[in-house]
Scaffold this motif. Structure first.
Motif, mmCIF file in Angstrom:
data_model
loop_
_atom_site.group_PDB
_atom_site.id
_atom_site.type_symbol
_atom_site.label_atom_id
_atom_site.label_comp_id
_atom_site.label_asym_id
_atom_site.label_seq_id
_atom_site.Cartn_x
_atom_site.Cartn_y
_atom_site.Cartn_z
ATOM 1 N N ILE A 24 0.838 -1.205 0.000
ATOM 2 C CA ILE A 24 0.000 0.000 0.000
ATOM 3 C C ILE A 24 0.872 1.254 0.000
ATOM 4 O O ILE A 24 0.635 2.191 -0.765
ATOM 5 N N ARG A 25 1.886 1.253 0.848
ATOM 6 C CA ARG A 25 2.779 2.427 0.896
ATOM 7 C C ARG A 25 3.502 2.613 -0.433
ATOM 8 O O ARG A 25 3.618 3.726 -0.935
ATOM 9 N N ASP A 26 3.990 1.521 -1.011
ATOM 10 C CA ASP A 26 4.752 1.599 -2.263
ATOM 11 C C ASP A 26 3.911 2.077 -3.443
ATOM 12 O O ASP A 26 4.371 2.892 -4.238
ATOM 13 N N PHE A 27 2.701 1.542 -3.569
ATOM 14 C CA PHE A 27 1.954 1.783 -4.799
ATOM 15 C C PHE A 27 0.744 2.694 -4.656
ATOM 16 O O PHE A 27 0.290 3.255 -5.642
ATOM 17 N N ASP A 28 0.198 2.844 -3.460
ATOM 18 C CA ASP A 28 -0.925 3.763 -3.290
ATOM 19 C C ASP A 28 -0.419 5.085 -2.734
ATOM 20 O O ASP A 28 -0.500 6.118 -3.385
ATOM 21 N N HIS A 29 0.154 5.067 -1.560
ATOM 22 C CA HIS A 29 0.583 6.301 -0.907
ATOM 23 C C HIS A 29 1.708 7.017 -1.657
ATOM 24 O O HIS A 29 1.655 8.213 -1.864
ATOM 25 N N THR A 30 2.714 6.284 -2.082
ATOM 26 C CA THR A 30 3.887 6.898 -2.708
ATOM 27 C C THR A 30 3.671 7.243 -4.179
ATOM 28 O O THR A 30 4.014 8.317 -4.625
ATOM 29 N N HIS A 31 3.095 6.314 -4.942
ATOM 30 C CA HIS A 31 3.005 6.506 -6.394
ATOM 31 C C HIS A 31 1.598 6.760 -6.913
ATOM 32 O O HIS A 31 1.416 6.929 -8.120
ATOM 33 N N ASP A 32 0.592 6.739 -6.038
ATOM 34 C CA ASP A 32 -0.790 6.976 -6.474
ATOM 35 C C ASP A 32 -1.190 6.108 -7.660
ATOM 36 O O ASP A 32 -1.841 6.555 -8.602
ATOM 37 N N CYS A 33 -0.815 4.841 -7.615
ATOM 38 C CA CYS A 33 -1.116 3.901 -8.688
ATOM 39 C C CYS A 33 -2.595 3.483 -8.647
ATOM 40 O O CYS A 33 -3.212 3.238 -9.664
ATOM 41 N N PHE A 34 -3.158 3.405 -7.446
ATOM 42 C CA PHE A 34 -4.552 3.023 -7.254
ATOM 43 C C PHE A 34 -5.035 3.613 -5.937
ATOM 44 O O PHE A 34 -4.254 4.206 -5.193
ATOM 45 N N ILE A 35 -6.307 3.447 -5.647
ATOM 46 C CA ILE A 35 -6.882 3.892 -4.379
ATOM 47 C C ILE A 35 -7.272 2.638 -3.612
ATOM 48 O O ILE A 35 -8.133 1.865 -4.057
ATOM 49 N N ALA A 36 -6.615 2.400 -2.485
ATOM 50 C CA ALA A 36 -6.833 1.176 -1.716
ATOM 51 C C ALA A 36 -8.130 1.240 -0.921
ATOM 52 O O ALA A 36 -8.432 2.239 -0.278
ATOM 53 N N ARG A 37 -8.896 0.140 -0.982
ATOM 54 C CA ARG A 37 -10.099 -0.051 -0.180
ATOM 55 C C ARG A 37 -9.942 -1.378 0.529
ATOM 56 O O ARG A 37 -9.431 -2.331 -0.052
ATOM 57 N N GLY A 38 -10.344 -1.443 1.776
ATOM 58 C CA GLY A 38 -10.285 -2.712 2.499
ATOM 59 C C GLY A 38 -10.000 -2.514 3.957
ATOM 60 O O GLY A 38 -10.027 -1.404 4.482
ATOM 61 N N LEU A 39 -9.723 -3.613 4.618
ATOM 62 C CA LEU A 39 -9.428 -3.613 6.044
ATOM 63 C C LEU A 39 -7.924 -3.692 6.229
ATOM 64 O O LEU A 39 -7.266 -4.484 5.583
ATOM 65 N N GLY A 40 -7.381 -2.885 7.102
ATOM 66 C CA GLY A 40 -5.957 -2.966 7.362
ATOM 67 C C GLY A 40 -5.406 -1.663 7.887
ATOM 68 O O GLY A 40 -6.060 -0.618 7.837
#
Length: 177
Positions: A24-40
């Motif tokens: 999540i940190r690598d691809f959502d937070h850092t690179h805005d590749c996708f928007i994460a949905r879920g539990l965690g």
């Protein structure tokens, strides 16, 4: 051309939490590749407290899947044995008159051992000669590789939905890993 960010539901076994957080940190937070949905820890969401399978699945659909378009299954050593992963995949593949299923993308973590059965039902052992709904990849080495895989899964929601294998029966208990 601007990159499209898809809302992706992340399904995983909580034993892989550290690897999931890093993903999540690598691809959502850092690179805005996708928007994460879920539990965690890296995603907003409340845990669903119930032993009623139908209730849990309806809440998963309502809270997390209703506005997502792709389900990413992060697969580690015991992901295949988890009932919640089975339920999340089943809910993701649900379709109907007004329901479009989520695209299905599996990503192998370092600890990967085997596919969850419902995920594997949507793969073809004879791919690429025989087409199928789901796709999988090793852990992404670039944002572009992951973005391309997410876009392909997104497109398959409508072009390959006739290939979905999603029986009504589901795991009642976690299996021994």
């Amino acid at each position: 051309m601007e990159q499209v960010r898809r809302k992706c539901f992340i399904s995983y076994h909580h034993a892989d939490q550290a690897a999931v957080n890093q993903f999540i940190r690598d691809f959502d937070h850092t690179h805005d590749c996708f928007i994460a949905r879920g539990l965690g820890e890296e995603m907003p969401g409340d845990v669903i407290q119930s032993t009623n399978t139908d209730y849990v699945m309806s809440k998963i659909r309502e809270r997390f899947l209703s506005d997502s378009t792709v389900t990413i299954v992060l697969m580690g050593g015991c992901t295949w044995s988890r009932r919640y992963v089975d339920w999340e995949i089943q809910s993701s593949l649900r379709r109907g008159q007004t329901i479009t299923p989520n695209g299905l993308l599996g990503i192998k973590l370092r600890s990967f051992t085997s596919f969850p059965p419902r995920f594997e039902n949507n793969l073809s052992s004879d791919w690429p000669r025989v087409d199928c709904y789901a796709r999988h990849m090793d852990y992404p080495t670039s944002t572009q590789a992951l973005s391309d895989a997410i876009e392909a899964a997104y497109a398959r929601r409508t072009t390959h939905d006739h290939l979905i294998v999603n029986p009504r029966d589901r795991m009642s208990y976690n299996r021994q890993c």
